[in-house]
Write a protein that holds these residues in place. Structure first.
Motif, mmCIF file in Angstrom:
data_model
loop_
_atom_site.group_PDB
_atom_site.id
_atom_site.type_symbol
_atom_site.label_atom_id
_atom_site.label_comp_id
_atom_site.label_asym_id
_atom_site.label_seq_id
_atom_site.Cartn_x
_atom_site.Cartn_y
_atom_site.Cartn_z
ATOM 1 N N ALA A 87 51.687 -76.047 36.033
ATOM 2 C CA ALA A 87 51.223 -77.428 36.199
ATOM 3 C C ALA A 87 50.570 -77.931 34.915
ATOM 4 O O ALA A 87 50.804 -79.061 34.483
ATOM 5 C CB ALA A 87 50.236 -77.517 37.366
ATOM 6 N N GLY A 88 49.748 -77.098 34.278
ATOM 7 C CA GLY A 88 49.107 -77.491 33.036
ATOM 8 C C GLY A 88 50.086 -77.681 31.894
ATOM 9 O O GLY A 88 49.826 -78.456 30.968
ATOM 10 N N LEU A 89 51.219 -76.982 31.962
ATOM 11 C CA LEU A 89 52.233 -77.086 30.908
ATOM 12 C C LEU A 89 53.232 -78.211 31.168
ATOM 13 O O LEU A 89 54.096 -78.466 30.326
ATOM 14 C CB LEU A 89 52.995 -75.757 30.788
ATOM 15 N N SER A 90 53.126 -78.887 32.296
ATOM 16 C CA SER A 90 54.103 -79.922 32.666
ATOM 17 C C SER A 90 54.045 -81.106 31.710
ATOM 18 O O SER A 90 52.970 -81.559 31.318
ATOM 19 C CB SER A 90 53.843 -80.411 34.093
ATOM 20 N N GLY A 91 55.239 -81.619 31.367
ATOM 21 C CA GLY A 91 55.312 -82.772 30.484
ATOM 22 C C GLY A 91 55.891 -84.002 31.144
ATOM 23 O O GLY A 91 56.081 -85.034 30.487
ATOM 24 N N SER A 92 56.163 -83.926 32.458
ATOM 25 C CA SER A 92 56.706 -85.080 33.169
ATOM 26 C C SER A 92 56.343 -84.966 34.642
ATOM 27 O O SER A 92 55.798 -83.944 35.097
ATOM 28 C CB SER A 92 58.230 -85.169 33.003
ATOM 29 N N PHE A 93 56.684 -86.010 35.395
ATOM 30 C CA PHE A 93 56.279 -86.099 36.792
ATOM 31 C C PHE A 93 56.890 -84.990 37.643
ATOM 32 O O PHE A 93 56.188 -84.336 38.424
ATOM 33 C CB PHE A 93 56.692 -87.470 37.334
ATOM 34 N N ALA A 94 58.197 -84.733 37.509
ATOM 35 C CA ALA A 94 58.888 -83.790 38.387
ATOM 36 C C ALA A 94 58.330 -82.371 38.300
ATOM 37 O O ALA A 94 58.008 -81.769 39.332
ATOM 38 C CB ALA A 94 60.388 -83.799 38.104
ATOM 39 N N PHE A 163 44.028 -77.440 35.519
ATOM 40 C CA PHE A 163 44.904 -76.411 36.067
ATOM 41 C C PHE A 163 44.727 -75.074 35.353
ATOM 42 O O PHE A 163 44.684 -74.026 36.000
ATOM 43 C CB PHE A 163 46.363 -76.859 35.974
ATOM 44 N N PHE A 164 44.627 -75.101 34.032
ATOM 45 C CA PHE A 164 44.490 -73.849 33.285
ATOM 46 C C PHE A 164 43.260 -73.051 33.701
ATOM 47 O O PHE A 164 43.279 -71.821 33.679
ATOM 48 C CB PHE A 164 44.413 -74.145 31.782
ATOM 49 N N ILE A 165 42.186 -73.739 34.071
ATOM 50 C CA ILE A 165 40.938 -73.046 34.407
ATOM 51 C C ILE A 165 41.099 -72.112 35.611
ATOM 52 O O ILE A 165 40.374 -71.131 35.753
ATOM 53 C CB ILE A 165 39.808 -74.069 34.658
#
Length: 471
Positions: A87-94, A163-165
């Motif tokens: 989730a933290g690495l996501s770059g778009s909505f999907a 998210f990363f935490i």
């Protein structure tokens, strides 16, 4: 066995699972800007997690009963940590929404298992009530702490860190659980009701999507009606599956427990009001009042602090003197008063005279309600189905919260579109109307607590021994 260490770990699991329902709220404007999301997309970043968590909690509770609570707890937490990283690495909505869905699956396995471990560790009575009070304080305060933490992380290293935490914290829990939590002494093997879990989750998702699309297309449009009909059909299929299954997701005997059923109904109403309020207030403070993410997070300290005090300090006293029913009625009466106060805030509202009193009342309401719900739901519940009972309570909470956000967001967006005096005025008007709707949920919770929970509580005291023997 070290009960204190077990309780601390289970509270940590409950805290982190509940935290992720609320921690995204303050970050929503930043996520919207970075990923280019439409206003109607924002709620799905929150709702997707809640729907998968709520829809699969019953399966998670059943899995804990059948496969071992410790094993399912570790599996769920590991899945949750992995999805937090993506989730933290996501770059778009999907990919973000997909990661939130997997987080929800992991949380659905972990949450009822953690609650069942607490119930199995502490015998029914004063020790269990005290343990559930601490456990309830962890869950009740997590959502409030989440928005405070979200503001600090979003303003600091960036929204990705909400998210990363989770990753190092949950990894530590997974490593410590085998050391302190004993393996299940007896595991009841049996089949899983996958079809029931899929149909109920899909049906609820269809209902939420219909509510979301009603803003753009209206309630009589083919799109809205189509998803409403699909939702009804899927939930009807779920009912049919449960009535015919040899090993149903929810045994019919669970519905003969009036206190548990009443607690589930109140839980849905309580969290429909609370999560919708957090969602709307985050947008109000940043988009209408010009708060930074950090200032928005700090503004929520009023809710966070009062929720902790109410859950850990007020709730045990209230439960001892008043019982669960009256404690719930008191809590939601206070919450409703706070929401009505928030519904009359002016444009360009000031924090101390306009927001602070309402936030304090909401914090008291959620802190006291969380603990009271846990105590009410587990009266007379035997250990062998405690995981399922925990799943039912959590399901009501998460599904109620998701539906509450969807309903209040739809009302707020519709009201905002009718305001032509600027974006800030539109957000304020939507928040005012949404707060009225949320107050209605709290009032309904008061009525249910007085009319149903109190009666069910008295009934459980007289019938509990008979029900336990019948199982």
């Amino acid at each position: 066995m070290k009960p204190g260490a077990i309780l601390a770990l289970m509270c940590g699991a409950q805290f982190i699972v509940t935290l992720d329902i609320a921690i995204v709220n303050v970050a929503l404007p930043s996520i919207q800007s970075d990923l280019g999301l439409a206003a109607g997309d924002l709620q799905w970043v929150v709702i997707t997690y809640g729907l998968l968590l709520g829809g699969l909690l019953l399966l998670g509770g059943r899995a804990g009963d059948l496969l071992g609570r410790r094993r399912i707890l570790q599996t769920g937490l590991a899945l949750f940590a992995g999805a937090s990283l993506t989730a933290g690495l996501s770059g778009s909505f999907a990919p973000l929404v997909a990661s939130r869905a997997v987080q929800g699956v992991g949380a659905a396995l972990a949450a009822p298992a953690a609650l069942a471990v607490v119930v199995a560790t502490f015998p029914e009575g004063a020790s269990r009530n005290k343990a559930l009070g601490v456990f309830g304080a962890a869950g009740g305060s997590a959502a409030s702490v989440g928005v405070v933490l979200s503001g600090a992380l979003t303003a600091g290293p960036g929204w990705q860190w909400i998210f990363f935490i989770n990753v190092p914290i949950v990894a530590g829990m997974v490593a410590l659980i085998p050391r302190y939590v004993p393996a299940d002494r007896q595991i009841h093997r049996g089949p899983f009701d996958i079809a029931g879990a899929v149909t109920v989750t899909a049906g609820l998702t269809a209902f939420v999507y219909a509510i979301n699309k009603s803003v753009d297309h209206g309630w009589t449009s083919a799109t809205t009606l189509g998803f409403l009909i699909a939702g009804c059909a899927l939930l009807a299929a779920f009912a049919a599956i449960e009535s015919r299954s040899a090993s149903p997701l929810v045994p019919l005997s669970m519905f003969r427990r009036p206190t548990l059923n009443a607690a589930n109904l109140v839980a849905a109403l309580v969290f429909a009001a609370f999560f919708a309020t957090i969602f709307q207030a985050s947008l109000l403070m940043q988009q209408a009042l010009g708060y930074s993410a950090l200032r928005t997070g700090l503004a929520y300290l009023a809710i966070a602090v009062t929720a902790v005090v109410a859950a850990a300090g007020i709730a045990p006293v209230a439960l001892t003197r008043l019982g669960a029913g009256w404690s719930l009625a008191l809590a939601q009466g206070i919450a409703a008063a706070g929401l009505l106060w928030l519904a009359r805030i002016p444009a360009h509202a000031a924090y101390w005279p306009d927001l602070f009193p309402g936030f304090v009342a909401v914090g008291i309401g959620i802190g006291l309600s969380q603990t009271s719900l846990q105590v009410a739901a587990f009266i007379g519940i035997p250990e062998k189905v405690s995981g399922l009972a925990g799943g039912m309570v959590e399901t009501a909470r998460e599904i109620g919260g998701s539906l509450g956000i969807a309903i209040v967001a739809a009302v707020a967006i519709a009201v905002g579109r009718s305001v032509s005096t600027g974006p800030a005025a539109a957000v304020t008007a939507g928040f005012q109307r949404g707060s009225l709707v949320a107050a209605g949920f709290s009032v309904a919770a008061v009525v249910t607590a007085v009319a149903v929970v109190r009666r069910a509580e008295r009934s459980a005291r007289t019938t509990a021994p008979v029900v336990v023997e019948a199982l």
